[in-house]
Design a protein around this motif. Structure first.
Motif, mmCIF file in Angstrom:
data_model
loop_
_atom_site.group_PDB
_atom_site.id
_atom_site.type_symbol
_atom_site.label_atom_id
_atom_site.label_comp_id
_atom_site.label_asym_id
_atom_site.label_seq_id
_atom_site.Cartn_x
_atom_site.Cartn_y
_atom_site.Cartn_z
ATOM 1 N N ASP A 1 0.819 -1.137 0.023
ATOM 2 C CA ASP A 1 0.043 0.085 -0.003
ATOM 3 C C ASP A 1 0.860 1.274 0.016
ATOM 4 O O ASP A 1 0.459 2.153 -0.618
ATOM 5 C CB ASP A 1 -0.900 -0.097 1.286
ATOM 6 N N CYS A 2 2.000 1.302 0.759
ATOM 7 C CA CYS A 2 2.904 2.238 0.968
ATOM 8 C C CYS A 2 3.499 2.761 -0.386
ATOM 9 O O CYS A 2 3.207 3.919 -0.964
ATOM 10 C CB CYS A 2 3.644 2.034 1.825
ATOM 11 N N GLY A 3 4.053 1.866 -1.086
ATOM 12 C CA GLY A 3 4.621 2.180 -2.231
ATOM 13 C C GLY A 3 3.851 2.687 -3.487
ATOM 14 O O GLY A 3 3.852 3.577 -4.296
ATOM 15 N N ASN A 4 2.621 1.801 -3.295
ATOM 16 C CA ASN A 4 1.418 2.400 -4.417
ATOM 17 C C ASN A 4 0.919 3.752 -3.959
ATOM 18 O O ASN A 4 0.757 4.475 -5.020
ATOM 19 C CB ASN A 4 0.143 1.578 -4.208
ATOM 20 N N ALA A 5 0.985 4.215 -2.910
ATOM 21 C CA ALA A 5 0.575 5.588 -2.393
ATOM 22 C C ALA A 5 1.640 6.731 -3.155
ATOM 23 O O ALA A 5 1.136 7.653 -3.524
ATOM 24 C CB ALA A 5 0.385 5.712 -0.753
ATOM 25 N N TYR A 6 2.830 6.260 -2.921
ATOM 26 C CA TYR A 6 3.738 7.435 -3.469
ATOM 27 C C TYR A 6 3.721 7.359 -4.951
ATOM 28 O O TYR A 6 3.531 8.317 -5.722
ATOM 29 C CB TYR A 6 5.082 6.939 -3.084
ATOM 30 N N GLU A 7 3.461 6.085 -5.706
ATOM 31 C CA GLU A 7 3.289 6.061 -6.942
ATOM 32 C C GLU A 7 2.203 6.634 -7.608
ATOM 33 O O GLU A 7 2.243 7.634 -8.616
ATOM 34 C CB GLU A 7 3.340 4.764 -7.569
ATOM 35 N N GLU A 8 1.131 6.555 -6.872
ATOM 36 C CA GLU A 8 -0.161 7.144 -7.305
ATOM 37 C C GLU A 8 -0.115 8.828 -7.290
ATOM 38 O O GLU A 8 -0.808 9.531 -8.089
ATOM 39 C CB GLU A 8 -1.308 6.876 -6.439
ATOM 40 N N ARG A 9 0.639 9.388 -6.644
ATOM 41 C CA ARG A 9 0.824 10.678 -6.558
ATOM 42 C C ARG A 9 2.118 11.170 -7.033
ATOM 43 O O ARG A 9 2.407 12.266 -7.010
ATOM 44 C CB ARG A 9 0.668 11.211 -4.874
ATOM 45 N N GLU A 10 2.628 10.238 -7.606
ATOM 46 C CA GLU A 10 4.086 10.752 -8.375
ATOM 47 C C GLU A 10 5.016 11.461 -7.328
ATOM 48 O O GLU A 10 5.573 12.512 -7.785
ATOM 49 C CB GLU A 10 3.711 11.278 -9.577
ATOM 50 N N LEU A 11 5.086 11.009 -6.193
ATOM 51 C CA LEU A 11 5.937 11.786 -5.382
ATOM 52 C C LEU A 11 6.992 10.289 -4.769
ATOM 53 O O LEU A 11 6.768 9.206 -4.963
ATOM 54 C CB LEU A 11 5.255 12.022 -4.035
ATOM 55 N N GLU A 12 8.063 11.098 -4.208
ATOM 56 C CA GLU A 12 9.215 9.805 -3.745
ATOM 57 C C GLU A 12 9.438 9.926 -2.241
ATOM 58 O O GLU A 12 9.478 11.119 -1.737
ATOM 59 C CB GLU A 12 10.430 10.101 -4.449
ATOM 60 N N PRO A 13 9.639 8.977 -1.534
ATOM 61 C CA PRO A 13 10.035 9.088 -0.172
ATOM 62 C C PRO A 13 11.192 9.439 -0.063
ATOM 63 O O PRO A 13 12.150 9.396 -0.869
ATOM 64 C CB PRO A 13 9.834 7.411 0.355
ATOM 65 N N SER A 14 11.618 9.924 1.162
ATOM 66 C CA SER A 14 13.076 10.397 1.571
ATOM 67 C C SER A 14 13.613 9.029 1.648
ATOM 68 O O SER A 14 13.381 7.948 1.626
ATOM 69 C CB SER A 14 13.137 10.768 3.035
ATOM 70 N N LEU A 15 15.052 9.174 1.545
ATOM 71 C CA LEU A 15 15.928 7.936 1.465
ATOM 72 C C LEU A 15 15.853 6.979 2.404
ATOM 73 O O LEU A 15 15.720 5.740 2.351
ATOM 74 C CB LEU A 15 17.370 8.269 1.124
ATOM 75 N N ALA A 16 15.700 7.419 3.783
ATOM 76 C CA ALA A 16 15.392 6.769 4.923
ATOM 77 C C ALA A 16 14.254 5.944 4.881
ATOM 78 O O ALA A 16 14.061 4.743 5.047
ATOM 79 C CB ALA A 16 15.454 7.437 6.221
#
Ligand SMILES: *[C@@H]1O[C@H](CO)[C@@H](O)[C@H](O)[C@H]1NC(C)=O
Length: 206
Positions: free
Chosen positions: A167-182
């Motif tokens: 779910d987490c990775g999908n949430a970033y992908e759907e909004r086309e944003l990237e998590p911090s490296l950590a």
């Protein structure tokens, strides 16, 4: 009388030959199922002791998971107290649980620190919930293990855990944003161990 003796000799010889064949073929021709390893590591097959052909079911499992999951599997099977397939899966579930709980705490903290009402805050909330659900699903997997449930229901629950993990990775992908490296490292780490636990469950001889 002479005929009877000859027949007897032939019959005895046939039994002896069969015993030799059985003795030769028996130990080699064993599948890892139906085998019980006693505390001394001697394998008993239907009450028959087999020497020289010890089948390590955990090693067998780790040899049969995908290459990506092999390292984790081999690390877990060498842990103290891990000697049966059930204990191997339990170790994988416990590791997954620790990683998922840590991820939930990190994403929760990040969500609290995020600017309110932003897409990033929403993503971080989704991640926190996803890992929350992962933890619950893993708790159900552990209950299934403890209750000696079927492999099919174990795999169903383990698959649910992997879905929530995604779910987490999908949430970033759907909004086309990237998590911090950590946070990215945290996310990938949970994915790796939960996927590994599913792979182990799928290959287990329970
Ligand atoms: C599960 O199986 C183990 C070993 O076969 C047994 O000791 C245990 O009591 C079983 N647990 C349940 C809840 O049936």
């Amino acid at each position: 009388m002479a005929r009877f003796v000859i027949i007897s000799v032939v019959v005895v010889a046939a039994f002896a030959a069969a015993a030799v064949v059985e003795a030769r073929v028996g130990p080699i021709d064993v599948a890892p199922t139906n085998l019980i390893t006693n505390p001394l590591g001697v394998i008993i097959d239907n009450g028959r002791k087999i020497t020289g052909a010890v089948v390590d079911e955990c090693a067998w499992t780790c040899d049969h998971v995908a290459a990506d999951n092999m390292k984790m599997c081999n690390t877990l099977r060498k842990l103290p107290g891990v000697s049966s397939p059930k204990e191997l899966l339990t170790a994988a579930v416990k590791l997954s649980m620790r990683k998922a709980k840590a991820a939930r705490a990190r994403f929760e903290a990040a969500a609290r620190a995020a600017e309110k009402g932003t897409p990033m805050e929403s993503i971080l909330d989704t991640c926190k919930e996803g890992y929350d659900n992962t933890v619950s699903a893993l708790q159900e997997v552990q209950r299934c293990i403890d209750a000696n449930d079927s492999k099919a229901s174990l795999i169903t629950k383990m698959s649910a855990a992997t879905t929530f993990t995604g779910d987490c990775g999908n949430a970033y992908e759907e909004r086309e944003l990237e998590p911090s490296l950590a946070l990215k490292a945290t996310k990938n780490n949970v994915n790796r161990v939960v996927t590994g636990a599913l792979a182990i469950a799928a290959k287990l001889k329970l």
